[in-house]
Design a protein around this motif. Structure first.
Motif, PDB file in Angstrom:
ATOM      1  N   GLY A   1       0.870  -1.499   0.352  1.00 52.60           N
ATOM      2  CA  GLY A   1      -0.187   0.431   0.320  1.00 52.60           C
ATOM      3  C   GLY A   1       0.608   1.326   0.106  1.00 52.60           C
ATOM      4  N   GLY A   2       2.446   1.105  -0.312  1.00 49.04           N
ATOM      5  CA  GLY A   2       2.649   1.972  -0.006  1.00 49.04           C
ATOM      6  C   GLY A   2       3.660   3.045   1.490  1.00 49.04           C
ATOM      7  N   GLU A   3       2.914   2.345   2.677  1.00 46.99           N
ATOM      8  CA  GLU A   3       3.226   3.133   3.477  1.00 46.99           C
ATOM      9  C   GLU A   3       4.922   3.289   3.927  1.00 46.99           C
ATOM     10  OE1 GLU A   3       2.514   1.819   8.323  1.00 46.99           O
ATOM     11  OE2 GLU A   3       1.517   0.313   6.699  1.00 46.99           O
ATOM     12  N   HIS A   4       5.590   2.493   3.080  1.00 45.24           N
ATOM     13  CA  HIS A   4       7.465   2.710   3.607  1.00 45.24           C
ATOM     14  C   HIS A   4       6.888   3.803   3.033  1.00 45.24           C
ATOM     15  CE1 HIS A   4       6.914   0.459  -0.322  1.00 45.24           C
ATOM     16  NE2 HIS A   4       7.873   0.489  -0.857  1.00 45.24           N
ATOM     17  N   ARG A   5       6.622   4.612   2.015  1.00 45.35           N
ATOM     18  CA  ARG A   5       7.098   5.535   1.253  1.00 45.35           C
ATOM     19  C   ARG A   5       6.172   6.582   2.304  1.00 45.35           C
ATOM     20  NH1 ARG A   5       7.417   3.622  -5.200  1.00 45.35           N
ATOM     21  NH2 ARG A   5       8.693   2.001  -4.703  1.00 45.35           N
ATOM     22  N   GLN A   6       5.622   6.902   3.104  1.00 48.44           N
ATOM     23  CA  GLN A   6       5.481   7.813   3.741  1.00 48.44           C
ATOM     24  C   GLN A   6       6.193   8.626   4.949  1.00 48.44           C
ATOM     25  OE1 GLN A   6       2.493   9.169   2.420  1.00 48.44           O
ATOM     26  NE2 GLN A   6       2.579   7.701   1.125  1.00 48.44           N
TER      27      GLN A   6
ATOM     28  N   ALA B   1      11.096   8.596   8.678  1.00 52.82           N
ATOM     29  CA  ALA B   1      12.043   9.075   9.922  1.00 52.82           C
ATOM     30  C   ALA B   1      12.497   8.331  10.061  1.00 52.82           C
ATOM     31  CB  ALA B   1      10.534   9.896  10.427  1.00 52.82           C
ATOM     32  N   LYS B   2      11.963   6.668  10.548  1.00 53.19           N
ATOM     33  CA  LYS B   2      12.897   5.656  10.985  1.00 53.19           C
ATOM     34  C   LYS B   2      13.467   5.196  10.051  1.00 53.19           C
ATOM     35  CE  LYS B   2       8.578   4.051  13.618  1.00 53.19           C
ATOM     36  NZ  LYS B   2       7.036   4.785  12.951  1.00 53.19           N
ATOM     37  N   ASN B   3      13.378   5.279   8.829  1.00 52.69           N
ATOM     38  CA  ASN B   3      13.967   4.583   7.572  1.00 52.69           C
ATOM     39  C   ASN B   3      14.308   5.688   6.779  1.00 52.69           C
ATOM     40  OD1 ASN B   3      16.158   3.541   6.289  1.00 52.69           O
ATOM     41  ND2 ASN B   3      15.364   1.754   5.857  1.00 52.69           N
ATOM     42  N   PRO B   4      14.669   6.679   5.992  1.00 47.32           N
ATOM     43  CA  PRO B   4      15.091   7.279   4.763  1.00 47.32           C
ATOM     44  C   PRO B   4      15.147   6.509   3.196  1.00 47.32           C
ATOM     45  CG  PRO B   4      16.418   8.518   6.774  1.00 47.32           C
ATOM     46  CD  PRO B   4      15.884   7.029   7.169  1.00 47.32           C
ATOM     47  N   SER B   5      15.667   5.583   3.867  1.00 46.92           N
ATOM     48  CA  SER B   5      15.718   4.645   2.720  1.00 46.92           C
ATOM     49  C   SER B   5      14.479   4.151   2.439  1.00 46.92           C
ATOM     50  CB  SER B   5      16.948   3.123   2.452  1.00 46.92           C
ATOM     51  OG  SER B   5      17.908   4.272   3.248  1.00 46.92           O
TER      52      SER B   5
END
Length: 207
Positions: free
Chosen positions: A37-42, A47-51
């Motif tokens: 769902g793209g949560e890792h790009r929000q 803020a936890k992992n800029p990558s």
């Protein structure tokens, strides 16, 4: 401690196997990140992992540790008895060498093939694809399988006679290959036998 991941993906599987091998399950809270769902790009996750990649380990003091190798290093040394990353300089060097080869010659090429030469996670996530690059990486992955097969015909595990972080990474690479429909060639009997053996480990069966 918390681990942010998405169960069923290759890199999260690496850390779940590590947690099980080290018997740390009671100390870890797993938090699902909706990668499809793209949560890792929000912003909250970035803020936890800029990558923008999973998994991420959050320590009790708020420290965030990303990258599977770094997370495994930390977890393997929590109890002062490293069993997956090496107990002396020579062993650590060999394990890290083979760990990197498992990434660069198997897991990473499979991932590139998946994201570039297949539908991957769908058009909302795969915003850029280069099919030629993906197909080239499929060849790299198959060459890597042949390399590991030759190695495993003469020794029990990737870094010698003991299961290590390198084996976890290579096993995850083959899991990703299954998802990507890259079959292990039938004549790679050493790799196939090793895979069967690793799959029977309790830590792998329940990851």
């Amino acid at each position: 401690m918390r681990i942010y991941d998405f169960r069923g993906f290759a890199n999260p599987a690496r850390i779940r196997i590590t947690v099980a091998e080290k018997r740390l399950s009671d100390l870890i809270e797993f938090v699902t990140v909706d990668v499809p769902g793209g949560e890792h790009r929000q912003p909250p996750f970035l803020a936890k992992n800029p990558s923008g990649t999973i998994p991420v380990l959050e320590l009790d003091d708020g420290t965030m540790i990303a990258e599977c190798t770094a997370i495994t290093e930390y977890l393997d040394n929590v109890d002062g008895e490293a069993v997956l990353t090496g107990s002396d300089g020579k062993e650590r060097a060999i394990i890290h060498m083979m760990q990197r080869r498992a990434e660069s010659r198997l897991l990473d090429p499979v991932a590139a093939y998946f994201h570039h030469a297949t539908p991957g996670l769908g058009p909302q996530i795969e915003t850029y694809q280069n099919r030629e690059w993906g197909e080239k990486n499929r060849e790299v992955a198959l060459e890597g399988m042949r390399y590991f097969d030759g190695l495993l015909r003469n020794q029990d595990y990737l870094a010698g006679d003991r299961f290590s972080m390198a084996d976890i990474t290579a096993f995850a690479g083959l899991l990703f290959a299954d998802i990507s429909k890259i079959d292990v060639p039938a004549d790679l009997t050493g790799l196939r036998a090793w895979r069967t053996k690793v799959a029977e480990r309790p830590s792998v069966m329940h990851a």
